[in-house]
Design an enzyme around this catalytic site. Structure first.
Site, PDB file in Angstrom:
ATOM      1  N   LEU A  12      47.484  31.484  18.350  1.00  0.00           N
ATOM      2  CA  LEU A  12      46.552  32.435  18.947  1.00  0.00           C
ATOM      3  C   LEU A  12      46.007  33.436  17.928  1.00  0.00           C
ATOM      4  O   LEU A  12      45.904  34.629  18.192  1.00  0.00           O
ATOM      5  CB  LEU A  12      47.218  33.158  20.120  1.00  0.00           C
ATOM      6  CG  LEU A  12      47.528  32.263  21.324  1.00  0.00           C
ATOM      7  CD1 LEU A  12      48.374  33.010  22.352  1.00  0.00           C
ATOM      8  CD2 LEU A  12      46.246  31.736  21.962  1.00  0.00           C
ATOM      9  N   GLY A  16      41.968  30.494  17.363  1.00  0.00           N
ATOM     10  CA  GLY A  16      42.718  29.907  18.470  1.00  0.00           C
ATOM     11  C   GLY A  16      42.531  30.670  19.768  1.00  0.00           C
ATOM     12  O   GLY A  16      42.331  30.081  20.839  1.00  0.00           O
ATOM     13  N   ARG A  35      53.970  31.443  17.954  1.00  0.00           N
ATOM     14  CA  ARG A  35      55.340  31.637  17.456  1.00  0.00           C
ATOM     15  C   ARG A  35      55.812  33.069  17.670  1.00  0.00           C
ATOM     16  O   ARG A  35      56.973  33.314  18.000  1.00  0.00           O
ATOM     17  CB  ARG A  35      55.412  31.268  15.972  1.00  0.00           C
ATOM     18  CG  ARG A  35      56.810  31.318  15.399  1.00  0.00           C
ATOM     19  CD  ARG A  35      56.794  30.934  13.944  1.00  0.00           C
ATOM     20  NE  ARG A  35      55.986  31.852  13.146  1.00  0.00           N
ATOM     21  CZ  ARG A  35      55.877  31.779  11.824  1.00  0.00           C
ATOM     22  NH1 ARG A  35      56.504  30.815  11.157  1.00  0.00           N
ATOM     23  NH2 ARG A  35      55.126  32.649  11.173  1.00  0.00           N
ATOM     24  N   THR A  36      54.915  34.029  17.500  1.00  0.00           N
ATOM     25  CA  THR A  36      55.241  35.433  17.753  1.00  0.00           C
ATOM     26  C   THR A  36      54.863  35.772  19.189  1.00  0.00           C
ATOM     27  O   THR A  36      53.683  35.817  19.542  1.00  0.00           O
ATOM     28  CB  THR A  36      54.477  36.356  16.773  1.00  0.00           C
ATOM     29  OG1 THR A  36      54.756  35.940  15.429  1.00  0.00           O
ATOM     30  CG2 THR A  36      54.902  37.799  16.969  1.00  0.00           C
ATOM     31  N   ALA A  79      46.032  25.128   8.004  1.00  0.00           N
ATOM     32  CA  ALA A  79      46.049  23.758   7.505  1.00  0.00           C
ATOM     33  C   ALA A  79      47.160  23.555   6.491  1.00  0.00           C
ATOM     34  O   ALA A  79      47.627  24.500   5.853  1.00  0.00           O
ATOM     35  CB  ALA A  79      44.695  23.424   6.878  1.00  0.00           C
ATOM     36  N   ASN A 105      41.239  23.599   9.834  1.00  0.00           N
ATOM     37  CA  ASN A 105      40.413  23.190   8.687  1.00  0.00           C
ATOM     38  C   ASN A 105      41.194  22.250   7.785  1.00  0.00           C
ATOM     39  O   ASN A 105      41.359  22.507   6.593  1.00  0.00           O
ATOM     40  CB  ASN A 105      39.965  24.426   7.902  1.00  0.00           C
ATOM     41  CG  ASN A 105      38.461  24.580   7.901  1.00  0.00           C
ATOM     42  OD1 ASN A 105      37.728  23.692   8.282  1.00  0.00           O
ATOM     43  ND2 ASN A 105      37.997  25.739   7.461  1.00  0.00           N
ATOM     44  N   SER A 131      33.127  24.204  13.838  1.00  0.00           N
ATOM     45  CA  SER A 131      32.348  25.146  13.040  1.00  0.00           C
ATOM     46  C   SER A 131      31.639  26.153  13.928  1.00  0.00           C
ATOM     47  O   SER A 131      31.176  25.817  15.006  1.00  0.00           O
ATOM     48  CB  SER A 131      31.302  24.398  12.198  1.00  0.00           C
ATOM     49  OG  SER A 131      30.502  25.327  11.483  1.00  0.00           O
ATOM     50  N   HIS A 188      29.921  19.638   5.685  1.00  0.00           N
ATOM     51  CA  HIS A 188      29.244  20.781   6.313  1.00  0.00           C
ATOM     52  C   HIS A 188      29.545  22.059   5.539  1.00  0.00           C
ATOM     53  O   HIS A 188      28.645  22.843   5.213  1.00  0.00           O
ATOM     54  CB  HIS A 188      29.705  20.908   7.768  1.00  0.00           C
ATOM     55  CG  HIS A 188      29.407  22.224   8.419  1.00  0.00           C
ATOM     56  ND1 HIS A 188      30.097  23.389   8.113  1.00  0.00           N
ATOM     57  CD2 HIS A 188      28.511  22.581   9.359  1.00  0.00           C
ATOM     58  CE1 HIS A 188      29.621  24.392   8.828  1.00  0.00           C
ATOM     59  NE2 HIS A 188      28.663  23.929   9.603  1.00  0.00           N
ATOM     60  N   TYR A 193      28.295  26.428   1.557  1.00  0.00           N
ATOM     61  CA  TYR A 193      28.463  27.125   0.279  1.00  0.00           C
ATOM     62  C   TYR A 193      27.132  27.183  -0.466  1.00  0.00           C
ATOM     63  O   TYR A 193      26.731  28.221  -1.007  1.00  0.00           O
ATOM     64  CB  TYR A 193      29.480  26.391  -0.599  1.00  0.00           C
ATOM     65  CG  TYR A 193      30.924  26.785  -0.435  1.00  0.00           C
ATOM     66  CD1 TYR A 193      31.524  26.818   0.826  1.00  0.00           C
ATOM     67  CD2 TYR A 193      31.707  27.086  -1.544  1.00  0.00           C
ATOM     68  CE1 TYR A 193      32.863  27.139   0.964  1.00  0.00           C
ATOM     69  CE2 TYR A 193      33.056  27.411  -1.415  1.00  0.00           C
ATOM     70  CZ  TYR A 193      33.625  27.432  -0.151  1.00  0.00           C
ATOM     71  OH  TYR A 193      34.941  27.755  -0.019  1.00  0.00           O
ATOM     72  N   LYS A 263      37.954  29.489   1.001  1.00  0.00           N
ATOM     73  CA  LYS A 263      39.169  28.839   1.486  1.00  0.00           C
ATOM     74  C   LYS A 263      39.380  27.456   0.883  1.00  0.00           C
ATOM     75  O   LYS A 263      40.323  26.762   1.234  1.00  0.00           O
ATOM     76  CB  LYS A 263      39.127  28.746   3.011  1.00  0.00           C
ATOM     77  CG  LYS A 263      39.183  30.110   3.697  1.00  0.00           C
ATOM     78  CD  LYS A 263      39.217  29.984   5.208  1.00  0.00           C
ATOM     79  CE  LYS A 263      39.312  31.355   5.869  1.00  0.00           C
ATOM     80  NZ  LYS A 263      39.322  31.253   7.353  1.00  0.00           N
TER      81      LYS A 263
END
Length: 470
Positions: A12, A16, A35-36, A79, A105, A131, A188, A193, A263
């Site tokens: 989340l 997410g 997880r948290t 990822a 990603n 995207s 894409h 870029y 990234k």
């Protein structure tokens, strides 16, 4: 008994959470897990009217139990190894025909591997490229799906419902088996870029060459967004150019550090293009420019040691109209290289990528959405393998804009303003229309030092030169 959701989402974070709300808003109940636990609690508390569509869970076991079989579980986690760890934790809890959907990603090679692993496991697997950033995930992204056709068909109604719409057509499509969806998303991002870099280069010509203020730059981008360059990136470039810093009152652009983050997905595109032997120099130049932007201390040292090369330009050197045409040409060349790479990948991996549908999926929701993509889709309908520079209307557009691109690169070079992506596009275009390149010299050199041989223009069977006598 309350009806269980068919879908669940793990992770989340920004993307997410937005995607989960999008799914819920389209009338689908969805279980969520993070997880948290505090993150889950805060997400539910902020979900407003969609609260009843969300099923919060505090453990992975409870999460899986909350979903109706066959389950469709979307992963929105970082990822790489974290995806593998999450799948490993899920597998003991799953039933036959449950479907894991990695919407992060991911590198396409990782998706290929995970797809193969799923073929001999009880669960099924899809890798989907999403995207559009947070806004797209929340209200309608562009979605590129890779995996089995049957698994795509199982989730297509929901993915189409949550996707962006272009004139009521969903921007969600099956691209092929395995990592095809993530590969298309990677290309894409490479185009993204390049597009961003060329816009930044146009901004540099305005700022450093013509001495324009950010407000003047904003006016140019706003005007350009009403013509051939109409696109999301040109639109937001006008908005960021017009924005004012609330802290200092200066133009927002004037207080932002000139170090571009990344990234790695653009780098992946450049690397994979080299592996295929497909030249994408505009994308490669954009990746290199981001890498150079990170070396700020070195650039400052260079300016101190060698002096700034910047020289002022005048309207005799460059005009906004010339720069608009230059950017139009650069954009066409960038997309042409990207689609050529996709065509090569389609043949190499035996994916049968739906080339024209890729252009259609990109028409709305994604970062590189542009008015040009409609014409590109039509061109690819006629020939999916012909380079776009030879297709209507782009051939005529390039002939109209080429002189402006050349003049822009020359003017920027004269002024000491680096325009690597625009220059790379021009050089590629010049090479594409050079019937005889100097590669014959390279072949002679290779034969001289390595006896690699060459082919002759006259087809004489004499594959080596008389180098021994030299």
């Amino acid at each position: 008994m309350t009806h269980k959701p068919e879908y669940g989402l793990i992770g989340l974070g920004t993307m997410g959470a937005a995607l989960a709300l999008n799914i819920a808003e389209k009338g689908n109940k969805i279980a969520v897990y993070n997880r948290t636990t505090k993150v889950t609690d805060e997400f539910i508390a902020a979900s407003g009217a969609l609260r009843d569509q969300l099923v919060a869970t505090a453990s992975l076991k409870d999460f899986v139990a909350a979903i109706q079989a066959p389950r469709k579980i979307i992963l929105m986690v970082p990822a790489g190894p974290i995806v593998d760890a999450q799948i490993e934790a899920l597998v003991p809890l799953l039933d036959a025909d449950d479907l894991i959907i990695d919407a992060g990603n991911a590198h396409y090679a990782d998706t290929n591997r995970r797809f193969k692993e799923a073929e001999t496991a009880a669960y099924n697997f899809l890798g989907i490229g999403v995207s559009g950033g947070e806004e797209g995930a929340r209200h309608g992204p562009s979605i590129m799906v890779g995996g089995a056709q049957s698994d795509w068909e199982a989730v297509a109604p929901v993915l189409r419902a949550i996707s962006a719409k272009y004139e009521d057509t969903p921007c969600a499509e099956h691209m092929g088996a395995g990592g095809a969806g993530h590969y298309v998303k990677m290309v894409h991002n490479g185009i993204e870029y390049a597009d961003m870099q060329m816009i930044a280069e146009a901004y540099a010509v305005f700022r450093d060459g013509l001495g324009w203020t950010s407000t003047q730059v904003a006016e140019a981008f706003e005007q350009w967004n009403t013509g051939p360059l109409a696109s999301y990136l040109v639109e937001i470039s006008g908005k960021v150019s017009r924005a004012t810093d609330p802290v200092t009152g200066k133009a927002m652009l004037d207080v932002i550090l000139d170090q571009a983050g990344q990234k790695g997905t653009g780098r992946w595109t450049a690397i994979e293009a080299q592996m295929l032997g497909v030249p994408v120099p505009v994308i490669e130049a954009a990746v290199a420019a981001r890498n150079l932007s990170a070396k700020r201390d070195t650039r400052i040292q260079g300016a101190e040691r060698f002096g700034s090369p910047l020289q002022p330009l005048t309207s005799d050197d460059i005009t906004p109209e010339m720069l608009e045409k230059a950017l139009t040409a650069g954009k066409i060349l960038c997309y042409a290289q990207g689609f050529e790479m996709l065509d090569a990948a389609s043949r190499h991996f035996e994916w049968s990528l739906p080339m024209s549908n890729i252009a259609r999926v990109w028409r709305e929701g994604c970062i590189i959405r542009s008015d040009m993509l409609g014409d590109m889709a039509e061109a690819l309908d006629k020939s999916s393998s012909q380079n776009l520079i030879f297709s209507a209307p782009f051939c005529d557009m390039l002939m109209d804009c080429e002189s402006a691109l050349r003049a822009t690169v020359l003017a920027a070079t004269k002024a000491g303003i680096p325009v690597p992506a625009l220059a790379a596009g021009l050089s590629w275009f010049d090479t594409m229309r050079t019937a005889r390149t100097p590669a014959n010299m390279i072949q002679a050199q290779r034969d001289f030092f390595g006896a690699h041989g060459f082919k002759r223009l006259d087809d004489v069977d004499a594959p080596h030169g008389p180098w021994a006598a030299q």
